[in-house]
Design a protein around this motif. Structure first.
Motif, mmCIF file in Angstrom:
data_model
loop_
_atom_site.group_PDB
_atom_site.id
_atom_site.type_symbol
_atom_site.label_atom_id
_atom_site.label_comp_id
_atom_site.label_asym_id
_atom_site.label_seq_id
_atom_site.Cartn_x
_atom_site.Cartn_y
_atom_site.Cartn_z
ATOM 1 N N PHE A 28 0.802 -1.068 0.081
ATOM 2 C CA PHE A 28 0.073 0.170 0.064
ATOM 3 C C PHE A 28 0.958 1.331 0.030
ATOM 4 O O PHE A 28 1.646 1.451 0.657
ATOM 5 C CB PHE A 28 -0.923 -0.081 1.274
ATOM 6 C CG PHE A 28 -1.959 -1.083 1.274
ATOM 7 C CD1 PHE A 28 -2.376 -1.839 -0.034
ATOM 8 C CD2 PHE A 28 -2.493 -1.394 2.403
ATOM 9 C CE1 PHE A 28 -3.184 -2.800 0.004
ATOM 10 C CE2 PHE A 28 -3.371 -2.654 2.463
ATOM 11 C CZ PHE A 28 -3.803 -3.097 1.416
ATOM 12 N N PHE A 52 -2.165 0.860 -6.909
ATOM 13 C CA PHE A 52 -3.596 0.438 -6.782
ATOM 14 C C PHE A 52 -3.829 -0.888 -6.775
ATOM 15 O O PHE A 52 -4.830 -1.435 -7.540
ATOM 16 C CB PHE A 52 -4.441 1.235 -8.122
ATOM 17 C CG PHE A 52 -4.168 2.696 -8.038
ATOM 18 C CD1 PHE A 52 -4.480 3.457 -6.680
ATOM 19 C CD2 PHE A 52 -3.618 3.374 -9.198
ATOM 20 C CE1 PHE A 52 -4.461 4.977 -6.987
ATOM 21 C CE2 PHE A 52 -3.786 4.731 -9.379
ATOM 22 C CZ PHE A 52 -4.095 5.494 -8.284
ATOM 23 N N VAL A 53 -3.171 -1.462 -5.538
ATOM 24 C CA VAL A 53 -3.062 -2.788 -5.653
ATOM 25 C C VAL A 53 -4.785 -3.296 -5.070
ATOM 26 O O VAL A 53 -5.145 -2.586 -4.188
ATOM 27 C CB VAL A 53 -1.965 -3.485 -4.857
ATOM 28 C CG1 VAL A 53 -2.224 -2.920 -3.295
ATOM 29 C CG2 VAL A 53 -2.237 -5.058 -4.775
ATOM 30 N N HIS A 54 -5.157 -4.203 -5.471
ATOM 31 C CA HIS A 54 -6.507 -4.814 -5.233
ATOM 32 C C HIS A 54 -6.195 -6.228 -4.566
ATOM 33 O O HIS A 54 -6.136 -7.276 -5.146
ATOM 34 C CB HIS A 54 -7.381 -4.958 -6.226
ATOM 35 C CG HIS A 54 -8.858 -5.230 -5.898
ATOM 36 N ND1 HIS A 54 -9.464 -6.410 -5.930
ATOM 37 C CD2 HIS A 54 -9.829 -4.374 -5.579
ATOM 38 C CE1 HIS A 54 -10.677 -6.441 -5.523
ATOM 39 N NE2 HIS A 54 -10.996 -5.250 -5.326
ATOM 40 N N LEU A 57 -12.248 6.012 -10.544
ATOM 41 C CA LEU A 57 -13.026 4.204 -10.532
ATOM 42 C C LEU A 57 -11.982 3.472 -11.478
ATOM 43 O O LEU A 57 -11.370 3.789 -12.243
ATOM 44 C CB LEU A 57 -14.302 4.320 -11.071
ATOM 45 C CG LEU A 57 -15.160 5.456 -10.397
ATOM 46 C CD1 LEU A 57 -16.688 5.313 -11.047
ATOM 47 C CD2 LEU A 57 -15.378 5.292 -8.906
ATOM 48 N N ARG A 58 -12.274 2.117 -11.130
ATOM 49 C CA ARG A 58 -11.701 1.213 -11.877
ATOM 50 C C ARG A 58 -12.739 0.873 -13.039
ATOM 51 O O ARG A 58 -13.655 0.093 -12.990
ATOM 52 C CB ARG A 58 -11.602 -0.399 -11.166
ATOM 53 C CG ARG A 58 -10.348 -0.101 -10.162
ATOM 54 C CD ARG A 58 -10.018 -1.559 -9.575
ATOM 55 N NE ARG A 58 -8.756 -1.662 -8.719
ATOM 56 C CZ ARG A 58 -8.763 -1.343 -7.642
ATOM 57 N NH1 ARG A 58 -9.667 -1.065 -6.535
ATOM 58 N NH2 ARG A 58 -7.403 -1.563 -7.065
ATOM 59 N N ALA A 102 -16.536 9.634 -4.060
ATOM 60 C CA ALA A 102 -15.647 9.966 -5.272
ATOM 61 C C ALA A 102 -15.640 11.770 -5.267
ATOM 62 O O ALA A 102 -14.688 12.223 -5.440
ATOM 63 C CB ALA A 102 -16.197 9.490 -6.528
ATOM 64 N N PRO A 106 -5.497 9.941 -4.921
ATOM 65 C CA PRO A 106 -6.027 8.226 -4.599
ATOM 66 C C PRO A 106 -4.876 7.472 -4.077
ATOM 67 O O PRO A 106 -5.300 6.484 -3.370
ATOM 68 C CB PRO A 106 -6.929 8.087 -5.877
ATOM 69 C CG PRO A 106 -6.776 9.133 -6.662
ATOM 70 C CD PRO A 106 -5.789 10.250 -6.404
ATOM 71 N N ARG A 107 -3.593 7.821 -4.586
ATOM 72 C CA ARG A 107 -2.522 6.867 -4.039
ATOM 73 C C ARG A 107 -2.043 6.957 -2.758
ATOM 74 O O ARG A 107 -1.596 6.317 -2.078
ATOM 75 C CB ARG A 107 -1.270 7.300 -4.913
ATOM 76 C CG ARG A 107 -1.119 6.833 -6.404
ATOM 77 C CD ARG A 107 -0.222 7.502 -7.188
ATOM 78 N NE ARG A 107 -0.315 8.717 -7.176
ATOM 79 C CZ ARG A 107 0.433 9.698 -8.089
ATOM 80 N NH1 ARG A 107 1.353 8.897 -8.873
ATOM 81 N NH2 ARG A 107 0.462 10.724 -8.378
ATOM 82 N N VAL A 137 -6.170 4.203 1.372
ATOM 83 C CA VAL A 137 -6.428 2.673 1.427
ATOM 84 C C VAL A 137 -7.845 2.691 1.671
ATOM 85 O O VAL A 137 -8.157 2.922 2.672
ATOM 86 C CB VAL A 137 -5.483 2.116 2.373
ATOM 87 C CG1 VAL A 137 -5.771 0.368 2.178
ATOM 88 C CG2 VAL A 137 -4.058 2.371 2.009
ATOM 89 N N LEU A 183 -10.780 3.376 -7.539
ATOM 90 C CA LEU A 183 -9.497 3.064 -7.851
ATOM 91 C C LEU A 183 -8.260 3.696 -6.754
ATOM 92 O O LEU A 183 -8.090 4.868 -6.600
ATOM 93 C CB LEU A 183 -9.072 3.723 -9.248
ATOM 94 C CG LEU A 183 -7.962 3.447 -9.630
ATOM 95 C CD1 LEU A 183 -7.444 2.018 -9.879
ATOM 96 C CD2 LEU A 183 -7.437 4.015 -10.986
ATOM 97 N N CYS A 184 -8.249 2.740 -5.642
ATOM 98 C CA CYS A 184 -6.975 3.155 -4.912
ATOM 99 C C CYS A 184 -6.458 1.834 -4.261
ATOM 100 O O CYS A 184 -6.945 0.676 -4.791
ATOM 101 C CB CYS A 184 -7.705 3.844 -3.785
ATOM 102 S SG CYS A 184 -8.656 3.053 -2.754
ATOM 103 N N ASP A 185 -5.514 1.590 -3.266
ATOM 104 C CA ASP A 185 -5.185 0.447 -2.682
ATOM 105 C C ASP A 185 -6.089 0.005 -2.016
ATOM 106 O O ASP A 185 -6.907 0.736 -1.285
ATOM 107 C CB ASP A 185 -3.819 0.643 -1.757
ATOM 108 C CG ASP A 185 -2.700 0.914 -2.644
ATOM 109 O OD1 ASP A 185 -2.586 0.451 -3.715
ATOM 110 O OD2 ASP A 185 -1.926 1.737 -1.913
ATOM 111 N N THR A 186 -6.673 -1.080 -2.182
ATOM 112 C CA THR A 186 -8.043 -1.965 -1.807
ATOM 113 C C THR A 186 -7.702 -3.167 -1.005
ATOM 114 O O THR A 186 -6.954 -4.032 -1.726
ATOM 115 C CB THR A 186 -8.882 -1.787 -3.064
ATOM 116 O OG1 THR A 186 -8.959 -0.977 -3.748
ATOM 117 C CG2 THR A 186 -10.459 -2.163 -2.345
ATOM 118 N N MET A 225 -1.203 7.625 5.230
ATOM 119 C CA MET A 225 -2.186 7.430 4.298
ATOM 120 C C MET A 225 -3.513 7.538 4.940
ATOM 121 O O MET A 225 -3.915 7.324 6.167
ATOM 122 C CB MET A 225 -2.061 5.948 3.542
ATOM 123 C CG MET A 225 -0.677 5.621 2.842
ATOM 124 S SD MET A 225 -0.646 4.080 2.016
ATOM 125 C CE MET A 225 -1.720 4.297 0.637
#
Lengths: 391, 73, 340
Positions: A232, A237-239, C57-58, C80, C90-91, C94, C111-114, C136
């Motif tokens: 992270f 943008f890791v899922h 968004l993805r 959003a 968005p980086r 989380v 669209l972010c670390d999820t 973060m």
């Protein structure tokens, strides 16, 4: 931001100071110090006998090396936070005993599925349920292997001394990073509370396997048998999901081939490394027809019984698997070659004996003992005498 | 400017029902997924409040208030 | 398929009274707000133009899998907008979610670390993330069954601990993904698939629970109050400490079908009409508030943040070790060993 990696020099000096001292400590404390030397930066835990001392030492030492100790509301939260911390860059660990280990199972599966490096110490106590809370057992051997649902492979190591608890925790952290998987230190209450002399190494000589980070465009959940990781905040943008996912991490829970490919790879990455992960302490005797296979606390009286039998002129082989999972098949087969009987003393009703039986040619005799009392050397010696006399 | 992305619309009618000035109506033609998207019926009534834009569960309607931006700017 | 529908020239003509109203036919958009190109050019270069917030968004997973009129989509949309207005990269976000329809709001769409976790454990996972990455924004979006039901213990303990997390609980009164079973927030007397006669249990007022447990910022809004909700989300994200927004949301399919109507518009109107602002509840009894949603900011308080405390502790320990090393007073460190 105060990342624990900062000021490694101070950490090294502090640990070198610790290493210079004499340590007469419990297995639990040794395991915790092992984690500190392995570069653990996050510990999430919940008190439970006989593992609480691990949390206590982590709470005391982690701030000294720039790491974070958090006590959670339960074991579910502990393992969850450990996985979360691992994705945020930590070398993370938790420690528990049987009841807590049962609670953690769902998220151990999550760690397998999401390929999260983390370490779980299970100081086994007598079960099922609350059982004999303060007494040791080895009843979680199969739970460690199959505790979480679905097909998966797991790594579990079992120490037989406080020194080995220290050494193996370091190995656990390195295996976790190397294979991107949860690794279990399958200690038992006897070793956890056993007080012994432990020698700590020079911190600069402790090997720390570094996490392999994904380059831009590299898949985090496929592509290689052990894919690289994106943490992270890396901007990738890791899922991360416990659902069946494609190589890029996005869910695909309908396609048979996607699930098949994913789960087979998760199993294969451990399976193919079986020999590399295998640690087996073998002490074979030429021409022996009887052998003893023991692990953890049980290995100590077992070794004593073997040595006594040998001093009486009996030919007995000894074998102590340190790696319990993945089961070190070829090493055990090698150690049991030529034997007619293999005695397997363990503090459960024959959990590992059943696994041994699948792979060796000789007769496997479980010497089960439950109730919170470790086998005496005399008991195992008597079994050796009986076996050698009948062979 | 009211933009409607008909293909994202699932025809819930929230935008048209909650528009405070009754700008939006419902189309009589289906989109490719079989929903009736909104249509702009009284464009000149739009105050650019963006309630439809925020209420839409599907990112299917949004406002670009160029003219008012210019006036303001 | 994208239509730009008010021609600025027409608008100007209209406001000056010179326009022929019958002529306000759709005029295709002049430029795409995201790319600054005419739709015709856009379609040639990168397909049809879309909503400017699609960049958050993805896109490969759109349109969403939410049912028609689901409040979850509105929450995603509002979220959003909130992030866009705050100019957060968005980086630096989380999103942590659990299991259920509401957990799909950020995962996979935002669209972010999820981190899409197991059922109920989102806050616990988020604690690990936030402790390691205090820089973060760690945001949890999940449902009532997830956060108030199976994960209720983590929720109150996280509020007590006061780690800097932002939790958006989407309360639709039902287990939607599994088909409409009773949840910890289902109103007393409601029919669901597992209370086919009536619900005999009393619901949590979950925001009040979190407020009582020590949350630093606690608010409640509905999916009707999108502007207030957006502001509340921003306040929650900015607030140092554990912040919590309960978002009352409509579930037309699983909840609506058992309670009278599946029409999202009617359900949303019900939310609007049953809401009462917290400032207007002075002198009202519990009976007066029966069946009402008290919306607005319920609590805002200042308490020491847990992560700050941890880092303070570490720096103090490190300083003291450093000082000890400097003084060479490390001969007898057995006190460290037996210091417990």
């Amino acid at each position: 931001m105060n990342r624990p990696a900062e000021n490694i020099e101070l950490t090294d000096l502090y640990l070198a100071g610790l290493a210079e001292q004499e340590h007469f400590i419990q297995g639990d404390e040794a395991a915790a110090l092992g984690a500190i030397f392995a570069g653990c930066t996050f510990f999430g835990g919940y008190p439970i006998t006989p593992a609480s001392e691990i949390a206590e030492v982590m709470a005391r030492e982690l701030p000294n090396v720039g790491g974070y100790y958090v006590q959670f509301e339960d074991e579910l939260a502990s393992i969850s936070a450990v996985i979360g911390a691992a994705w945020a860059g930590a070398r993370a660990m938790t420690a528990t005993s049987g009841p807590g280990f049962s609670l953690m199972q769902e998220n151990i599966g999550y760690a397998c599925m999401t390929e999260t490096p983390c370490v779980i110490i299970n100081v086994q106590r007598s079960g099922p349920s609350t059982g004999q809370a303060t007494l040791p057992a080895q009843g979680d051997v199969m739970q460690a292997r199959w505790g979480t649902h679905g097909d998966h492979e797991i790594i579990a190591l079992a120490p037989s001394s406080a020194q080995e608890a220290f050494d193996l925790v370091i190995r656990c952290f390195n295996l976790a990073e190397e294979y991107r998987t949860p690794v279990i230190l399958l200690m038992d209450g006897e070793i956890g509370h056993l007080r012994e002399r432990v020698i700590l190494p020079d911190p600069r000589t402790v090997e720390q396997t570094q996490r392999r980070k994904a380059r831009e465009g590299e898949d985090v959940f496929g592509g290689a048998i052990v894919p690289p990781m994106t943490e992270f905040g890396d901007g990738g943008f890791v899922h991360v999901t416990g659902s069946t996912h494609k190589e890029d991490g996005l869910r695909d829970v309908q396609t048979q081939s996607v699930h098949d490919r994913l789960v087979r790879r998760l199993v294969a990455k451990i399976e193919q490394a079986r020999e590399e992960i295998a640690l087996v302490d073998v002490d074979s005797e030429e021409g022996a027809e009887v052998g003893v296979l023991a692990y953890g606390a049980t290995a100590r009286p077992a070794k004593g019984a073997v040595l006594r039998a040998r001093s009486e002129g009996r030919s007995v082989s000894f074998c102590r698997p340190v790696t319990i999972w993945p089961f070190p098949i070829s090493r055990i087969q090698e150690a049991s070659r030529g034997l007619r009987q293999l005695l397997v003393p363990e503090m459960n009703l024959g959990q590992l004996a059943r696994e041994v039986e699948r792979f060796v040619d000789c007769e496997v005799v479980p010497l089960s003992k439950i109730g919170g009392v470790v086998h005496s050397s005399q008991e195992i010696h008597a079994a050796i005498v009986e076996a050698t006399d009948s062979c | 400017m009211i933009y409607i992305d008909e293909e994202f619309c699932k025809g819930c009618r929230i935008c048209s029902e909650f528009c405070p000035t009754g700008v939006l109506g419902v189309s009589t033609t289906l989109n490719s997924k079989g929903y009736y998207p909104p249509v702009v019926e009284q464009a000149y009534e739009c105050h650019g409040c963006r309630l439809c834009e925020l209420l839409c569960p599907e990112f299917a309607i949004f406002i670009v208030n160029e003219w008012l931006d210019e006036q303001a700017g | 398929m994208l239509k730009g529908l008010i021609d600025p020239e027409f608008f100007e003509a209209f406001t000056s009274g010179e326009a022929d109203e019958s002529q306000h036919l759709p005029v295709y958009g002049t430029r795409d707000p995201l790319l600054g190109l005419c739709p015709s050019e856009v379609e040639e270069e990168s397909g049809p133009a879309h909503h400017r917030l699609l960049r958050y968004l993805r896109k490969e997973v759109l349109p969403t899998t939410f049912c028609v009129g689901c409040g979850g989509g509105t929450v995603l949309n509002t979220f959003a907008h909130a992030i866009d207005e705050m100019h957060i990269d968005p980086r630096e976000i989380v999103c942590v979610t659990g299991i259920g329809c509401s957990s799909w709001i950020p995962s996979p769409y935002f669209l972010c670390d999820t981190l899409h976790t197991t059922h109920g454990r989102a806050i616990a996972f988020a604690c690990g993330v936030k402790v390691m990455r205090p820089d973060m924004k760690v945001i949890i979006i999940a449902g009532d069954g997830d956060l108030a039901g199976i994960g209720g213990n983590h929720l109150i303990h996280a509020a007590r601990r006061n780690l800097d997390l932002s939790v958006f609980l989407v309360n639709n009164f039902i287990y939607g993904m599994t088909g409409g079973q009773v949840s910890p927030t289902t109103p007393f007397g409601t029919r669901t698939t597992t209370t086919p006669y009536l619900n005999l249990e009393h619901p949590f007022k979950i925001a009040d629970v979190v407020a009582a447990a020590g949350g630093s910022y606690v608010a409640r809004w509905t999916t009707y109050h999108v502007f207030q909700l957006m502001e509340s989300m921003q306040n929650a994200i900015n607030k140092k400490g554990f912040s919590f927004v309960e978002i009352i949301s409509q579930c037309p399919v699983s909840y609506g079908k058992m309670t009278g109507t599946s029409d999202p518009v009617t359900l949303l109107k019900q939310l609007r009409d049953a809401s009462i602002h917290v400032d207007d509840t002075d002198g009202m009894s519990e009976e007066d508030l029966e069946g009402k949603f008290v919306v607005g900011k319920l609590v805002e308080r200042q308490r020491a943040e847990f992560g700050d405390g941890l880092r303070q502790l570490i720096s103090e320990r490190r300083e003291s070790i450093s000082a000890e090393l400097d003084r060479g007073l490390r001969q007898d460190t057995s006190a460290l060993e037996t210091g417990r």
